[in-house]
Design a protein around this motif. Structure first.
Motif: not given
Length: 329
Positions: A48-53, A77-81, A103-109
């Motif tokens: 999981l990748v998020v823009p800002d946890n 498994l978490l990734g903080n973009a 993989l789950i992605v919450v796209p960044a800006h």
């Protein structure tokens, strides 16, 4: 031992099975997860990748995803973009290298995403959550941001507000575009001209500074649709410092529905995103995709729920707890 742990391929006599299980308990034996993944070609992990946890909305969304994944036996498994393109790409590539099952992605800006091609070539099950982007063969689980903003603004109009401004996120970001469009559509249908529109990053400090600027204007808004609860917390602070009463002098309606919004004074009226539904839809689709690689990608749009509290002029729940007043615009 392997026949007992793996349920086969050959049967084991009940007495033998009991002795093996007792020995496992006594020795504290645990199967080697790496060896198991080599045999099954699964790691039982999702990325999981998020823009800002640090943003409570993404923290609550990640918790929902993790809870549902845990129900299905998956580790997250978490990734903080940190809203950075390069950092987002680094996490996506790292999760690909770790061979997560999906993989789950919450796209960044940002708009430059070199990892999209790499991910598409890998054939890994993939899902875009909350913010729509072009990602081949990815399921998109989204929210009706435009419809939610329309409802919120219409609710403010129903309170008799006539100068409704907007504190929005960064221009060009998918939720921002949709939420501003909903704000504009509601005003147009009511025959009202939009008041001030300010684009700032999602965050309390940015909302605070935007609030100070907007509320210092001579013809200041009598209501604000604020595109996130985090920004709205900053606007509330700005109004309090300037002696502007909420909701008497300024009505506020925001978006996301984070838990902390119930504890401000007055409590925040907000469009609640369906965090639990988003998490469940995302994980259950990935689980199904892992089981059936031929499962087609799909696009799901979830609705928001209007939560009317004191900041817009509705009755505030007593006691400062999470009890809320639900309403429809």
């Amino acid at each position: 031992m392997s026949y007992v742990l793996n349920g086969g391929p050959r049967g084991v006599a009940p007495a033998t099975r009991e002795r093996v299980l007792a020995a496992i308990t006594q020795l504290g034996y645990r199967p080697n997860a790496v060896a198991r993944s080599l045999r099954t070609n699964r790691t039982m992990t999702f990325g999981l990748v998020v823009p800002d946890n640090s943003n409570p909305f993404f923290a609550e969304l990640a918790r929902s995803i993790e809870d549902v994944g845990f129900e299905h036996g998956y580790t997250m498994l978490l990734g903080n973009a940190m809203d950075d393109d390069e950092r987002e790409a680094t996490y996506v590539r790292a999760l690909i290298d770790r061979q997560v099952d999906g993989l789950i992605v919450v796209p960044a800006h940002g708009g430059t995403r070199g990892w999209i091609t790499e991910l598409a070539q890998k054939g890994m099950p993939r899902l875009v959550l909350d913010r729509e982007i072009e990602l081949p063969e990815a399921t998109q689980v989204l929210v009706d941001h435009e419809g939610g903003a329309y409802q919120a603004t219409t609710h403010l109009i129903g309170h008799g507000r006539r100068r409704i401004g907007c504190v929005a996120g960064l221009a060009g970001l998918h939720p921002t575009v949709d939420r501003v469009a909903g704000w504009r559509r509601s005003l147009a249908e009511a025959g009202q001209e939009p008041a001030a529109l300010v684009h700032v990053p999602f965050g309390r400090a940015h909302g605070y500074r935007a609030g100070l600027a907007l509320l210092a204007e001579r013809d200041r808004p009598d209501a604000l649709f604020v595109a996130s609860d985090e920004q709205a917390l900053g606007v509330l602070r700005a109004a309090a410092e300037m002696g502007i009463r909420v909701p008497d002098d300024l009505a506020i309606f925001s978006f996301d529905g984070i838990e902390g919004g119930a504890y401000t004074v007055p409590a925040l009226s907000t469009m609640r995103q369906p965090v639990e539904e988003l998490g469940r839809l995302a994980v259950e689709w990935l689980v199904a995709k892992v089981a059936d690689p031929d499962r087609p990608a799909t696009r799901v749009v979830c609705t928001t729920r209007l939560v009317a509290r004191g900041s817009c002029g509705c009755p505030d729940p007593a006691g400062g707890d999470s009890t809320i007043t639900e309403a429809t615009a």
